[in-house]
Design an enzyme around this catalytic site. Structure first.
Site, short mmCIF file in Angstrom:
data_model
loop_
_atom_site.label_atom_id
_atom_site.label_comp_id
_atom_site.label_asym_id
_atom_site.label_seq_id
_atom_site.Cartn_x
_atom_site.Cartn_y
_atom_site.Cartn_z
N TYR A 138 0.84 -1.20 0.00
CA TYR A 138 0.00 0.00 0.00
C TYR A 138 0.88 1.26 0.00
O TYR A 138 0.67 2.19 -0.77
CB TYR A 138 -0.89 -0.07 1.24
CG TYR A 138 -1.67 1.19 1.57
CD1 TYR A 138 -2.87 1.47 0.92
CD2 TYR A 138 -1.23 2.07 2.56
CE1 TYR A 138 -3.59 2.61 1.24
CE2 TYR A 138 -1.95 3.20 2.89
CZ TYR A 138 -3.13 3.47 2.23
OH TYR A 138 -3.84 4.60 2.56
N LYS A 149 1.01 4.10 -2.88
CA LYS A 149 0.62 5.49 -2.59
C LYS A 149 1.80 6.45 -2.81
O LYS A 149 1.59 7.62 -3.14
CB LYS A 149 0.09 5.60 -1.16
CG LYS A 149 -1.25 4.89 -0.94
CD LYS A 149 -2.34 5.42 -1.85
CE LYS A 149 -3.73 5.03 -1.38
NZ LYS A 149 -4.76 5.29 -2.41
N1 NAP Z 1 -9.74 6.03 5.15
C1 NAP Z 1 -8.50 6.41 5.35
O1 NAP Z 1 -8.05 6.64 6.49
C2 NAP Z 1 -7.57 6.60 4.19
C3 NAP Z 1 -6.27 7.05 4.46
C4 NAP Z 1 -5.40 7.25 3.40
C5 NAP Z 1 -5.82 7.03 2.10
N2 NAP Z 1 -7.08 6.55 1.88
C6 NAP Z 1 -7.47 6.32 0.48
O2 NAP Z 1 -8.73 6.92 0.23
C7 NAP Z 1 -9.39 6.22 -0.84
C8 NAP Z 1 -10.80 5.86 -0.42
O3 NAP Z 1 -10.72 4.99 0.68
P1 NAP Z 1 -11.89 4.78 1.74
O4 NAP Z 1 -11.30 4.95 3.08
O5 NAP Z 1 -13.09 5.58 1.35
O6 NAP Z 1 -12.15 3.22 1.58
P2 NAP Z 1 -13.30 2.37 0.89
O7 NAP Z 1 -14.61 2.75 1.47
O8 NAP Z 1 -12.84 0.96 1.00
O9 NAP Z 1 -13.27 2.84 -0.62
C9 NAP Z 1 -12.47 2.24 -1.58
C10 NAP Z 1 -13.20 2.43 -2.89
O10 NAP Z 1 -12.36 1.96 -3.93
C11 NAP Z 1 -13.18 1.24 -4.84
N3 NAP Z 1 -12.40 0.29 -5.61
C12 NAP Z 1 -11.61 -0.72 -5.15
N4 NAP Z 1 -11.10 -1.40 -6.18
C13 NAP Z 1 -11.57 -0.81 -7.31
C14 NAP Z 1 -11.39 -1.04 -8.70
N5 NAP Z 1 -10.59 -2.04 -9.14
N6 NAP Z 1 -12.03 -0.26 -9.59
C15 NAP Z 1 -12.83 0.75 -9.17
N7 NAP Z 1 -13.06 1.03 -7.86
C16 NAP Z 1 -12.42 0.25 -6.95
C17 NAP Z 1 -14.21 0.57 -3.98
O11 NAP Z 1 -15.35 0.28 -4.79
P3 NAP Z 1 -16.04 -1.18 -4.87
O12 NAP Z 1 -16.50 -1.49 -3.47
O13 NAP Z 1 -17.11 -1.00 -5.86
O14 NAP Z 1 -14.95 -2.12 -5.32
C18 NAP Z 1 -14.49 1.65 -2.94
O15 NAP Z 1 -15.54 2.49 -3.35
C19 NAP Z 1 -8.49 5.00 -1.14
O16 NAP Z 1 -7.65 5.30 -2.23
C20 NAP Z 1 -7.67 4.86 0.13
O17 NAP Z 1 -6.43 4.22 -0.06
C21 NAP Z 1 -7.96 6.34 2.89
#
Ligand code: NAP
Length: 248
Positions: free
Chosen positions: A156, A160
């Site tokens: 990851y 990133k």
């Molecule tokens: N939450 C945090 O603390 C945090 C911190 C740093 C970075 N981030 C980043 O923020 C972003 C959103 O994360 P989140 O926390 O909202 O988590 P999340 O709810 O798990 O969202 C991840 C999203 O990515 C989509 N996804 C996964 N594989 C995919 C693919 N092959 N094609 C298209 N869509 C895909 C999922 O859609 P499906 O369910 O339809 O597959 C889901 O909507 C991510 O990039 C994550 O790494 C989050």
């Protein structure tokens, strides 16, 4: 309304940060393409909440053909594409918790394919449309471990970190027509919190000067700024949103 008349594709916008971003962009006047890979019902619900200025498109961002279809359907429906938010990310406790020697090819490519290659494929496909239009905004999503490392989540972290390099390369390549920036997120309250036990959560909270986790809406507001003309003189930047956890 900062995004009135704009058309935005937000990858992975069925739930979490992507969903909050889709709703915020719609509130700011944009038409929004809600993309999902697996979460069809949640994607339909997000689009329903937005109403007629939204469509749902299934596409796996790690697949070139899917990505090209995503952009094609967007232009067919709304006539243009102004904003791309590369939010889709691979999330699994298995990938996050894997020991060094348990990282096999499948795990290695899991995050690299979705987070990094997905960001590349979507940016390339979107840029063809934006460059022809003469303007566009690309907002990428990175994470604090890309800047400071972490004992876990190696794949990851690498993916990133790659996004930060990609952001700068594309910002130069697409200038002056398209601005490309990355948001570097700290701990945001979405599904991943379920993996943590109480002790870990307390530790995380105590390291955040603002004494709370981020909300998806906090990130959505920063994305809206970076997607709007208010940020026209900002490109190639990594903007940290983490409640002060890291201060560079
Ligand atoms: N939450 C945090 O603390 C945090 C911190 C740093 C970075 N981030 C980043 O923020 C972003 C959103 O994360 P989140 O926390 O909202 O988590 P999340 O709810 O798990 O969202 C991840 C999203 O990515 C989509 N996804 C996964 N594989 C995919 C693919 N092959 N094609 C298209 N869509 C895909 C999922 O859609 P499906 O369910 O339809 O597959 C889901 O909507 C991510 O990039 C994550 O790494 C989050």
């Amino acid at each position: 309304m900062r995004l009135k008349g704009k058309v935005a594709v937000i990858t992975g916008s069925a739930k979490g940060i992507g969903r909050a971003t889709a709703l915020e962009f719609a509130k700011e006047g944009a038409s929004v393409v809600v993309n999902y890979a697996k979460s069809e019902t949640a994607a339909e619900e997000t689009a329903k909440e937005i109403g007629s200025r939204s469509i749902v498109v299934k596409a796996d961002v790690s697949k070139k053909e899917d990505v090209e279809t995503l952009m094609k359907v967007t232009v067919k429906k709304f006539g243009r594409l102004d904003i791309l938010v590369n939010n889709a990310g691979h999330s699994s406790d298995k990938a996050w918790l894997a020991e060094l020697n348990d990282i096999d090819d499948a795990l290695w490519y899991s995050a690299l394919d979705i987070d990094l290659k997905g960001t590349f494929l979507c940016s390339r496909a979107a840029s063809k449309i934006m460059l022809k239009q003469g303007s566009g905004k690309i907002v990428n999503v990175s994470s604090i471990p890309a800047l400071v490392g972490d004992e876990r989540g190696l794949v990851y972290t690498v993916a990133k970190a790659g996004i930060l390099g990609l952001t700068k390369a594309l910002a130069r390549m697409f200038a002056p027509k398209i601005q490309v920036n990355a948001m570097v997120l700290g701990s945001i309250k979405t599904g991943w919190i379920d993996w943590l036990d109480k002790k870990e959560l307390t530790e995380i909270m105590s390291a955040i000067p603002l004494k709370r986790l981020g909300k998806p809406e906090d990130v959505a507001k920063l994305a809206a700024f970076l997607a709007s003309n208010d940020s026209d003189f900002i490109t190639g930047q990594t903007i940290i949103i983490d409640g002060g956890e890291t201060m560079f």
